[in-house]
Design a protein around this motif. Structure first.
Motif, PDB file in Angstrom:
ATOM      1  N   LEU A  34       9.679  17.388  19.245  1.00  0.00           N
ATOM      2  CA  LEU A  34      10.346  16.969  20.478  1.00  0.00           C
ATOM      3  C   LEU A  34      11.573  16.102  20.228  1.00  0.00           C
ATOM      4  CD1 LEU A  34       7.208  16.123  22.639  1.00  0.00           C
ATOM      5  CD2 LEU A  34       8.573  18.224  22.635  1.00  0.00           C
ATOM      6  N   TYR A  35      11.823  15.758  18.981  1.00  0.00           N
ATOM      7  CA  TYR A  35      12.959  14.902  18.644  1.00  0.00           C
ATOM      8  C   TYR A  35      14.241  15.724  18.673  1.00  0.00           C
ATOM      9  CZ  TYR A  35      16.093  11.932  15.930  1.00  0.00           C
ATOM     10  OH  TYR A  35      17.151  11.181  15.522  1.00  0.00           O
ATOM     11  N   HIS A  36      15.202  15.268  19.462  1.00  0.00           N
ATOM     12  CA  HIS A  36      16.516  15.919  19.542  1.00  0.00           C
ATOM     13  C   HIS A  36      17.571  14.817  19.569  1.00  0.00           C
ATOM     14  CE1 HIS A  36      14.638  19.775  20.318  1.00  0.00           C
ATOM     15  NE2 HIS A  36      13.908  19.206  21.254  1.00  0.00           N
TER      16      HIS A  36
ATOM     17  N   LEU B 222       7.853   5.876  12.540  1.00  0.00           N
ATOM     18  CA  LEU B 222       8.690   6.337  11.436  1.00  0.00           C
ATOM     19  C   LEU B 222       8.699   7.861  11.336  1.00  0.00           C
ATOM     20  CD1 LEU B 222       7.529   3.734   8.757  1.00  0.00           C
ATOM     21  CD2 LEU B 222       9.527   3.607  10.272  1.00  0.00           C
ATOM     22  N   LYS B 223       7.720   8.514  11.953  1.00  0.00           N
ATOM     23  CA  LYS B 223       7.609   9.971  11.915  1.00  0.00           C
ATOM     24  C   LYS B 223       8.339  10.662  13.068  1.00  0.00           C
ATOM     25  CE  LYS B 223       3.066   9.823   9.713  1.00  0.00           C
ATOM     26  NZ  LYS B 223       1.663  10.222   9.852  1.00  0.00           N
ATOM     27  N   TRP B 224       8.957   9.918  13.953  1.00  0.00           N
ATOM     28  CA  TRP B 224       9.559  10.480  15.160  1.00  0.00           C
ATOM     29  C   TRP B 224      10.614  11.536  14.845  1.00  0.00           C
ATOM     30  CZ3 TRP B 224       9.276  12.247  19.618  1.00  0.00           C
ATOM     31  CH2 TRP B 224      10.344  12.361  20.487  1.00  0.00           C
ATOM     32  N   GLU B 225      11.425  11.328  13.823  1.00  0.00           N
ATOM     33  CA  GLU B 225      12.477  12.296  13.515  1.00  0.00           C
ATOM     34  C   GLU B 225      11.918  13.641  13.046  1.00  0.00           C
ATOM     35  OE1 GLU B 225      15.386  10.567  10.940  1.00  0.00           O
ATOM     36  OE2 GLU B 225      16.012   9.133  12.461  1.00  0.00           O
ATOM     37  N   GLN B 226      10.664  13.675  12.588  1.00  0.00           N
ATOM     38  CA  GLN B 226      10.055  14.952  12.189  1.00  0.00           C
ATOM     39  C   GLN B 226       9.331  15.634  13.343  1.00  0.00           C
ATOM     40  OE1 GLN B 226       8.427  12.426   9.587  1.00  0.00           O
ATOM     41  NE2 GLN B 226      10.442  12.393   8.632  1.00  0.00           N
TER      42      GLN B 226
END
Length: 51
Positions: free
Chosen positions: A48-50, A41-45
């Motif tokens: 490396l998330y683009h 759930l934290k991936w968008e923060q």
């Protein structure tokens, strides 16, 4: 049948710095289970998330 439609990887795959962890008690299990549940759930923060 491949459902993820990723191309086959022809070589060997090894994860560097991987180590196993033995879950020895209920608190350790709960900490690991929480990490597995919450971390994606934290991936968008993540830096490396683009999208």
């Amino acid at each position: 049948m491949k459902e993820n439609k990723w191309p086959a990887f022809p070589g060997k795959l090894w994860q560097r710095n991987y180590h196993e962890h033995i879950i020895r008690n209920q608190p350790a299990y709960e900490k690991i289970a929480d990490y597995i549940t919450v971390n994606p759930l934290k991936w968008e923060q993540d830096s490396l998330y683009h999208p």
